[in-house]
Write a protein that holds these residues in place. Sequence first.
Motif, short mmCIF file in Angstrom:
data_model
loop_
_atom_site.label_atom_id
_atom_site.label_comp_id
_atom_site.label_asym_id
_atom_site.label_seq_id
_atom_site.Cartn_x
_atom_site.Cartn_y
_atom_site.Cartn_z
N LYS A 165 0.97 -1.30 -0.13
CA LYS A 165 -0.14 0.43 0.52
C LYS A 165 1.00 1.47 0.20
CE LYS A 165 -3.82 -1.83 2.27
NZ LYS A 165 -4.74 -2.32 3.57
N VAL A 166 1.73 0.99 0.99
CA VAL A 166 2.70 2.42 0.53
C VAL A 166 3.37 2.62 -0.57
CG1 VAL A 166 5.07 3.56 1.28
CG2 VAL A 166 3.22 2.45 3.71
N ALA A 167 3.59 1.70 -2.02
CA ALA A 167 4.20 1.51 -2.63
C ALA A 167 3.24 2.27 -3.78
CB ALA A 167 4.97 0.20 -3.16
N LEU A 168 1.96 1.72 -4.00
CA LEU A 168 0.84 2.56 -4.30
C LEU A 168 0.24 3.45 -4.39
CD1 LEU A 168 -1.07 -1.06 -5.37
CD2 LEU A 168 1.09 -0.52 -6.67
N GLY A 169 0.66 3.93 -2.99
CA GLY A 169 0.14 5.35 -2.29
C GLY A 169 1.49 6.14 -3.24
N ALA A 170 2.15 6.03 -2.79
CA ALA A 170 3.59 6.21 -3.79
C ALA A 170 3.32 6.85 -4.91
CB ALA A 170 4.96 6.68 -3.05
N GLY A 171 2.17 6.82 -5.69
CA GLY A 171 2.60 6.69 -6.87
C GLY A 171 3.03 5.12 -8.10
N LEU A 172 3.15 4.13 -7.54
CA LEU A 172 3.98 3.52 -8.41
C LEU A 172 2.84 2.72 -9.11
CD1 LEU A 172 7.01 2.59 -6.17
CD2 LEU A 172 7.19 3.77 -7.98
N THR A 173 4.01 1.99 -11.07
CA THR A 173 1.77 1.45 -11.08
C THR A 173 2.56 -0.61 -9.45
OG1 THR A 173 4.30 0.80 -11.97
CG2 THR A 173 2.72 2.05 -13.28
N GLU A 174 1.39 -1.13 -10.17
CA GLU A 174 1.59 -2.41 -9.63
C GLU A 174 2.94 -3.06 -10.20
OE1 GLU A 174 -1.91 -5.37 -9.21
OE2 GLU A 174 -3.02 -3.56 -9.24
N ALA A 175 3.70 -2.78 -10.80
CA ALA A 175 5.34 -3.50 -11.70
C ALA A 175 5.83 -3.47 -11.47
CB ALA A 175 4.84 -4.04 -13.35
N GLU A 176 5.84 -1.65 -11.20
CA GLU A 176 7.04 -0.74 -10.34
C GLU A 176 7.37 -1.33 -9.13
OE1 GLU A 176 7.02 3.07 -12.74
OE2 GLU A 176 5.64 2.89 -11.57
N ALA A 177 5.67 -1.79 -8.19
CA ALA A 177 5.74 -1.96 -6.86
C ALA A 177 6.13 -3.15 -6.81
CB ALA A 177 4.34 -1.37 -6.09
N GLU A 178 5.84 -3.88 -7.74
CA GLU A 178 6.71 -5.65 -7.40
C GLU A 178 7.80 -5.83 -7.12
OE1 GLU A 178 5.50 -9.20 -7.88
OE2 GLU A 178 4.09 -8.00 -8.72
N ALA A 179 8.72 -5.29 -7.74
CA ALA A 179 9.93 -4.63 -8.07
C ALA A 179 10.25 -3.70 -7.14
CB ALA A 179 11.14 -3.74 -9.14
N VAL A 180 10.21 -3.45 -6.60
CA VAL A 180 10.76 -2.01 -5.39
C VAL A 180 11.00 -3.15 -4.29
CG1 VAL A 180 10.61 -0.43 -3.69
CG2 VAL A 180 9.92 0.60 -6.33
N LEU A 181 9.41 -3.80 -3.85
CA LEU A 181 9.48 -4.50 -2.91
C LEU A 181 9.94 -6.12 -2.17
CD1 LEU A 181 5.54 -3.93 -1.87
CD2 LEU A 181 7.57 -3.29 -0.78
N GLY A 182 10.45 -6.46 -4.38
CA GLY A 182 10.63 -7.76 -4.38
C GLY A 182 12.15 -7.20 -4.39
N ALA A 183 12.97 -7.69 -6.22
CA ALA A 183 14.25 -7.75 -6.53
C ALA A 183 14.95 -6.08 -5.51
CB ALA A 183 14.15 -7.07 -7.87
#
Length: 228
Positions: free
Chosen positions: A194-212
């Motif tokens: 939620k923090v990642a998406l709330g900051a304006g990241l797309t789902e694919a971007e959030a996936e990379a930020v929280l994972g890889a």
Amino acid sequence: MDKSGRIDLHTHSFLSDGVLLPSEMLRRAEAMGYAALAITDHADISNLEEIAAQLVRLYREGLAGFGVAFIPGVELTHVPPEQIAPLARRAKRLGIRLVVVHGETPVEPVAPGTNRAAEQCRDVDILAHPGFITEEEAALAVANDVTLELSARGGHNMTNGHLVRIAQPAGARLVVNTDMHSPGDMMDQARAWKVALGAGLTEAEAEAVLGANAQAVAARALRRLRTV
Ligand SMILES: [Zn+2]
Ligand SMILES: [Zn+2]
């Protein structure tokens, strides 16, 4: 949503101004299914040696029985910009494996030039809550492999949207950290999402930020640990 274990690379124990013992933080992280936890207590020239000695001792002697990877770190906090590079180097020599710098958050009078000093230093791993970061600063972070932080912490998180707008076109590596000071600040992957998406990241971007992205920074620190 990324299904891998949560990785938090910016937290505080009672070795600085957090409320929990490092061991309780590790146990709680393990119980929440974390893959890795960095404890990054506030440090300046007055206490760097002590913090490093305590966290490195925990890493070397105290980890049996914890099912979570532990990274001993520090957050260089309100250190004058010209002292950041020498202190980051000293931290690494003392066995600290992850150096976070307390960036120019909009809610504290952090010295101007702190973001730039951190981004110019290859011993700095993460620039935390960089506030109103500029495009030029983001480019410096890319050039020196410094990761930029989206903060879950109230106040520091005010400029998360600005950070995404500047960092994504620059190709800067982002991570989501809690800046945890007490147990209620801990986040599972669903809340970090939620923090990642709330900051304006797309789902694919959030996936990379929280994972890889988080895995890459943690793996680098842990690789350094294995060679100690
Ligand atoms: Zn900070
Ligand atoms: Zn912090």
